[in-house]
Motif scaffolding. Sequence first.
Motif, PDB file in Angstrom:
ATOM      1  N   SER A 162       0.812  -1.212   0.000  1.00  0.00           N
ATOM      2  CA  SER A 162       0.000   0.000   0.000  1.00  0.00           C
ATOM      3  C   SER A 162       0.849   1.269   0.000  1.00  0.00           C
ATOM      4  N   ASN A 163       2.036   1.213   0.641  1.00  0.00           N
ATOM      5  CA  ASN A 163       2.828   2.446   0.719  1.00  0.00           C
ATOM      6  C   ASN A 163       4.159   2.342  -0.020  1.00  0.00           C
ATOM      7  N   THR A 164       4.276   1.314  -0.866  1.00  0.00           N
ATOM      8  CA  THR A 164       5.540   1.075  -1.565  1.00  0.00           C
ATOM      9  C   THR A 164       5.935   2.269  -2.436  1.00  0.00           C
ATOM     10  N   ASP A 189      14.588   9.607   6.334  1.00  0.00           N
ATOM     11  CA  ASP A 189      13.203   9.755   6.778  1.00  0.00           C
ATOM     12  C   ASP A 189      12.981   9.021   8.093  1.00  0.00           C
ATOM     13  N   VAL A 190      13.926   8.147   8.435  1.00  0.00           N
ATOM     14  CA  VAL A 190      13.739   7.267   9.601  1.00  0.00           C
ATOM     15  C   VAL A 190      14.889   7.484  10.579  1.00  0.00           C
ATOM     16  N   HIS A 191      14.597   7.309  11.866  1.00  0.00           N
ATOM     17  CA  HIS A 191      15.513   7.763  12.910  1.00  0.00           C
ATOM     18  C   HIS A 191      15.719   6.653  13.929  1.00  0.00           C
ATOM     19  N   ILE A 248      21.874  -0.139  -4.413  1.00  0.00           N
ATOM     20  CA  ILE A 248      20.611  -0.388  -3.706  1.00  0.00           C
ATOM     21  C   ILE A 248      20.820  -1.593  -2.789  1.00  0.00           C
ATOM     22  N   ILE A 249      20.692  -1.374  -1.494  1.00  0.00           N
ATOM     23  CA  ILE A 249      20.820  -2.496  -0.552  1.00  0.00           C
ATOM     24  C   ILE A 249      19.400  -2.982  -0.264  1.00  0.00           C
ATOM     25  N   GLY A 250      19.077  -4.208  -0.702  1.00  0.00           N
ATOM     26  CA  GLY A 250      17.717  -4.741  -0.516  1.00  0.00           C
ATOM     27  C   GLY A 250      16.895  -4.475  -1.759  1.00  0.00           C
ATOM     28  N   LEU A 251      16.685  -5.531  -2.568  1.00  0.00           N
ATOM     29  CA  LEU A 251      15.969  -5.356  -3.842  1.00  0.00           C
ATOM     30  C   LEU A 251      14.588  -6.011  -3.750  1.00  0.00           C
ATOM     31  N   GLU A 275      21.142  -8.568  11.036  1.00  0.00           N
ATOM     32  CA  GLU A 275      22.162  -8.373  10.007  1.00  0.00           C
ATOM     33  C   GLU A 275      22.220  -6.936   9.507  1.00  0.00           C
ATOM     34  N   THR A 276      21.058  -6.262   9.528  1.00  0.00           N
ATOM     35  CA  THR A 276      21.035  -4.934   8.876  1.00  0.00           C
ATOM     36  C   THR A 276      21.171  -3.770   9.861  1.00  0.00           C
ATOM     37  N   ILE A 277      20.949  -4.014  11.159  1.00  0.00           N
ATOM     38  CA  ILE A 277      21.147  -2.919  12.124  1.00  0.00           C
ATOM     39  C   ILE A 277      22.610  -2.472  12.029  1.00  0.00           C
ATOM     40  N   ALA A 302      15.463   5.608   3.840  1.00  0.00           N
ATOM     41  CA  ALA A 302      14.027   5.807   4.077  1.00  0.00           C
ATOM     42  C   ALA A 302      13.419   4.451   4.438  1.00  0.00           C
ATOM     43  N   ALA A 303      14.266   3.546   4.990  1.00  0.00           N
ATOM     44  CA  ALA A 303      13.759   2.201   5.330  1.00  0.00           C
ATOM     45  C   ALA A 303      13.431   2.128   6.822  1.00  0.00           C
ATOM     46  N   ARG A 304      14.432   1.961   7.660  1.00  0.00           N
ATOM     47  CA  ARG A 304      14.189   1.850   9.100  1.00  0.00           C
ATOM     48  C   ARG A 304      15.305   2.578   9.837  1.00  0.00           C
ATOM     49  N   GLY A 305      14.921   3.234  10.947  1.00  0.00           N
ATOM     50  CA  GLY A 305      15.916   3.902  11.780  1.00  0.00           C
ATOM     51  C   GLY A 305      16.886   2.868  12.335  1.00  0.00           C
ATOM     52  N   HIS A 351      16.927  -0.467   1.372  1.00  0.00           N
ATOM     53  CA  HIS A 351      15.506  -0.850   1.410  1.00  0.00           C
ATOM     54  C   HIS A 351      15.358  -2.254   1.981  1.00  0.00           C
ATOM     55  N   THR A 352      15.959  -2.471   3.141  1.00  0.00           N
ATOM     56  CA  THR A 352      15.859  -3.785   3.793  1.00  0.00           C
ATOM     57  C   THR A 352      14.996  -3.657   5.048  1.00  0.00           C
ATOM     58  N   PRO A 353      14.525  -4.775   5.582  1.00  0.00           N
ATOM     59  CA  PRO A 353      13.909  -4.702   6.916  1.00  0.00           C
ATOM     60  C   PRO A 353      14.996  -4.493   7.966  1.00  0.00           C
ATOM     61  N   ALA A 379      23.076  -3.713  -7.073  1.00  0.00           N
ATOM     62  CA  ALA A 379      22.257  -4.019  -5.893  1.00  0.00           C
ATOM     63  C   ALA A 379      22.867  -5.170  -5.110  1.00  0.00           C
ATOM     64  N   TYR A 380      22.663  -5.110  -3.793  1.00  0.00           N
ATOM     65  CA  TYR A 380      23.098  -6.199  -2.917  1.00  0.00           C
ATOM     66  C   TYR A 380      21.880  -6.741  -2.190  1.00  0.00           C
ATOM     67  N   ASP A 381      21.582  -8.007  -2.416  1.00  0.00           N
ATOM     68  CA  ASP A 381      20.474  -8.664  -1.714  1.00  0.00           C
ATOM     69  C   ASP A 381      20.744 -10.163  -1.788  1.00  0.00           C
ATOM     70  N   PRO A 382      21.283 -10.751  -0.716  1.00  0.00           N
ATOM     71  CA  PRO A 382      21.680 -12.163  -0.804  1.00  0.00           C
ATOM     72  C   PRO A 382      20.495 -13.132  -0.786  1.00  0.00           C
ATOM     73  N   TYR A 383      19.268 -12.610  -0.666  1.00  0.00           N
ATOM     74  CA  TYR A 383      18.141 -13.524  -0.471  1.00  0.00           C
ATOM     75  C   TYR A 383      17.227 -13.654  -1.686  1.00  0.00           C
ATOM     76  N   ILE A 384      17.655 -13.163  -2.821  1.00  0.00           N
ATOM     77  CA  ILE A 384      16.784 -13.241  -3.998  1.00  0.00           C
ATOM     78  C   ILE A 384      17.539 -13.883  -5.159  1.00  0.00           C
ATOM     79  N   GLY A 426       7.345   8.688   5.101  1.00  0.00           N
ATOM     80  CA  GLY A 426       7.392   7.910   3.857  1.00  0.00           C
ATOM     81  C   GLY A 426       6.018   7.443   3.409  1.00  0.00           C
ATOM     82  N   ALA A 427       5.190   7.022   4.364  1.00  0.00           N
ATOM     83  CA  ALA A 427       3.880   6.465   3.995  1.00  0.00           C
ATOM     84  C   ALA A 427       2.774   7.506   4.124  1.00  0.00           C
ATOM     85  N   THR A 428       3.166   8.740   4.446  1.00  0.00           N
ATOM     86  CA  THR A 428       2.147   9.747   4.723  1.00  0.00           C
ATOM     87  C   THR A 428       1.714  10.450   3.434  1.00  0.00           C
TER      88      THR A 428
HETATM   89  P1  NAD Z   1      10.599  -6.187   1.128  1.00  0.00           P
HETATM   90  O1  NAD Z   1      10.443  -7.240   2.150  1.00  0.00           O
HETATM   91  O2  NAD Z   1       9.769  -6.232  -0.109  1.00  0.00           O
HETATM   92  O3  NAD Z   1      12.131  -6.131   0.668  1.00  0.00           O
HETATM   93  C1  NAD Z   1      13.199  -6.189   1.557  1.00  0.00           C
HETATM   94  C2  NAD Z   1      14.386  -6.762   0.798  1.00  0.00           C
HETATM   95  O4  NAD Z   1      15.524  -6.696   1.647  1.00  0.00           O
HETATM   96  C3  NAD Z   1      14.196  -8.230   0.434  1.00  0.00           C
HETATM   97  O5  NAD Z   1      14.420  -8.431  -0.951  1.00  0.00           O
HETATM   98  C4  NAD Z   1      15.250  -8.943   1.264  1.00  0.00           C
HETATM   99  O6  NAD Z   1      15.784 -10.071   0.599  1.00  0.00           O
HETATM  100  C5  NAD Z   1      16.290  -7.865   1.422  1.00  0.00           C
HETATM  101  N1  NAD Z   1      17.192  -8.090   2.549  1.00  0.00           N
HETATM  102  C6  NAD Z   1      16.921  -8.635   3.771  1.00  0.00           C
HETATM  103  N2  NAD Z   1      18.049  -8.693   4.512  1.00  0.00           N
HETATM  104  C7  NAD Z   1      19.046  -8.179   3.746  1.00  0.00           C
HETATM  105  C8  NAD Z   1      20.422  -7.975   3.962  1.00  0.00           C
HETATM  106  N3  NAD Z   1      21.014  -8.320   5.124  1.00  0.00           N
HETATM  107  N4  NAD Z   1      21.148  -7.420   2.970  1.00  0.00           N
HETATM  108  C9  NAD Z   1      20.580  -7.073   1.780  1.00  0.00           C
HETATM  109  N5  NAD Z   1      19.273  -7.262   1.518  1.00  0.00           N
HETATM  110  C10 NAD Z   1      18.512  -7.807   2.492  1.00  0.00           C
HETATM  111  O7  NAD Z   1      10.399  -4.799   1.902  1.00  0.00           O
HETATM  112  P2  NAD Z   1       9.914  -3.411   1.286  1.00  0.00           P
HETATM  113  O8  NAD Z   1       8.422  -3.396   1.276  1.00  0.00           O
HETATM  114  O9  NAD Z   1      10.653  -3.124   0.051  1.00  0.00           O
HETATM  115  O10 NAD Z   1      10.372  -2.416   2.460  1.00  0.00           O
HETATM  116  C11 NAD Z   1      11.748  -2.078   2.625  1.00  0.00           C
HETATM  117  C12 NAD Z   1      11.938  -1.268   3.890  1.00  0.00           C
HETATM  118  O11 NAD Z   1      11.239  -0.023   3.781  1.00  0.00           O
HETATM  119  C13 NAD Z   1      11.390  -1.936   5.153  1.00  0.00           C
HETATM  120  O12 NAD Z   1      12.323  -1.770   6.196  1.00  0.00           O
HETATM  121  C14 NAD Z   1      10.137  -1.147   5.465  1.00  0.00           C
HETATM  122  O13 NAD Z   1       9.843  -1.173   6.855  1.00  0.00           O
HETATM  123  C15 NAD Z   1      10.555   0.228   5.002  1.00  0.00           C
HETATM  124  N6  NAD Z   1       9.441   1.155   4.742  1.00  0.00           N
HETATM  125  C16 NAD Z   1       9.584   2.444   5.172  1.00  0.00           C
HETATM  126  C17 NAD Z   1       8.555   3.356   4.949  1.00  0.00           C
HETATM  127  C18 NAD Z   1       8.654   4.768   5.445  1.00  0.00           C
HETATM  128  O14 NAD Z   1       7.660   5.318   5.884  1.00  0.00           O
HETATM  129  N7  NAD Z   1       9.807   5.387   5.361  1.00  0.00           N
HETATM  130  C19 NAD Z   1       7.382   2.947   4.291  1.00  0.00           C
HETATM  131  C20 NAD Z   1       7.311   1.636   3.821  1.00  0.00           C
HETATM  132  C21 NAD Z   1       8.340   0.742   4.067  1.00  0.00           C
END
Ligand code: NAD
Length: 530
Positions: A97-99, A257-259, A146-149, A209-211, A231-234, A203-205, A169-174, A282-284
Amino acid sequence: MFKILVGEYIDDEAISHLKEAKDIKVDVKIGIKREEILDIIQDYDALIVRSVIKVDKELLDRAKNLKIVGRAGNGVDNINIPEATAHGVIVANTPDSNTVSACEIAIGLMIASARNIVSANNFIKSGKWEREIFVGNELFEKTLGIIGLGRIGSLMAKRMKAFGMNLIAYDPYISDEIFKRNGCKKANTLDELLKKSDVITIHTPKTNETINIINSENISKLKDGVRLVNAARGGLFNEEAVAEGLRSGKIASFGYDVHSVEPRSECVLYEFENAIATPHIGATTYEAQRNVGTQVVKQVLNGLHGEIVETAVNLPSIGREEYLIVKPYINLAEKLGKIYFQIEKNPISNIVINYYGEIAQQETALVDATAIKGILEPVLKEEVNYINSRPLAEKRGINISINKKDEKYKNYASAIEFVVSNEEGHKVHVVGTIGINGEERIVNIKKHDVDMAISDNMIYLGNDDVPGVIGAVGATLGKAGVNIATMNVGRRDNSAIMLLTVDSEVEGNALKNLRQLSQIKWAHYLDLKL
Ligand code: NAD
């Protein structure tokens, strides 16, 4: 008629959509108390929540008719997913919804910081005018890391391609396929991305591993003058380390955007003109807020109507594009699965599903799950759906093995092979594919090559390979009023089989008459309706 309980706020447009649906009765009880939900939940087929209502074991035990819980939003901390799965209840959220909104704010921060838009704005509003101090960088022909695809990362890739950026891009899970599809070079290690990028967005959760994935050590590996966006997570970027990088000039700008702490009034980054921040907006957007309601309703209606719920969280989530690729195989797999118990009566001990060719490159969890549903459905009194099919099979001691093969099956671009076996050592082996017109085809049954479109009603015969069989079968079915639509024969060594599609269901008597023909060894009606 399905009954839906809306227990927390969703958009009015979404509620109207539910009210317009013919087979739906909706009760809107925003802010309902827990005791009341526990009292009435047994009457409902679906429940829509946000983050307050706790969907735990107690609630699920009472919810005898519940088929789906829709979570308007992303996090599902208030829902016990393993319990829901064990109860066969689909849990769906609205991750898409907010992608677009989240992606757009990341792009906004990237451009604003590369072109000093915020400081220039503040500067002229203070009554001054100058240009030279605001020299920025173009994004054109720069390398974007792009970290997280995932959902947002891939949207980012598509959009920044249009800016003429080179993408890594770096994303070891896809799978490699996703990098290709998004026009990104794959970085095999994070270090590779860090060293090659002019701009980095994450753009990872937030995981262990990602903190702090961007910390002092990693910042030392970056190009001088790199620009960063979060703009992913603080907490994914270490704020102290980024501040140090900005101070030394290693980092040219940071847009975030995140703290690490939200909300807050102080931050080590606030002193830097070239670190621009927004308060997690981000989602507003109006669009994202509306989408949450419409998406949760769509998922709930899909779940109730037996259609695939794309955002079900009790299965690995799948992006829209990937879903469209695997979608035809979902129905194919269920139909192939239905064949076993129409041929064999013995309990299953093993299920092997082999994917060949292009489909083997995809995320197939949904296909696996519907295949197993197709296999178990005829014999399980318990409600089986694609959410609980695999755990139910495993609970019954069935071994499941899923294999992805790089090679093709014969010359088919994609194929799925099922080998379902029982303790008596009997195997039912079928292979199917999707034809060029999108039709489901069966291409091998019990090791006999055939190639025919699957229809709702089919007959599978084993016969002596002698003249006159086709005529005898046609006459017997004709007498029973069963019209043959198509026929395919398969031969191997001394055995022969026939596969027929027929225009109607086949009664027991017609099958009995077929079996009495001297040339026929067995005859099974295959009901492959979904
Ligand atoms: P998603 O689950 O679709 O994608 C996350 C990607 O990160 C996946 O492809 C996964 O394989 C990859 N990933 C996981 N661990 C990784 C690592 N260690 N290294 C590299 N890649 C890794 O998620 P999404 O919907 O694209 O959301 C991405 C982020 O954006 C999330 O953290 C979400 O909370 C955040 N988000 C923020 C806002 C905002 O308001 N700023 C709004 C929406 C989403």
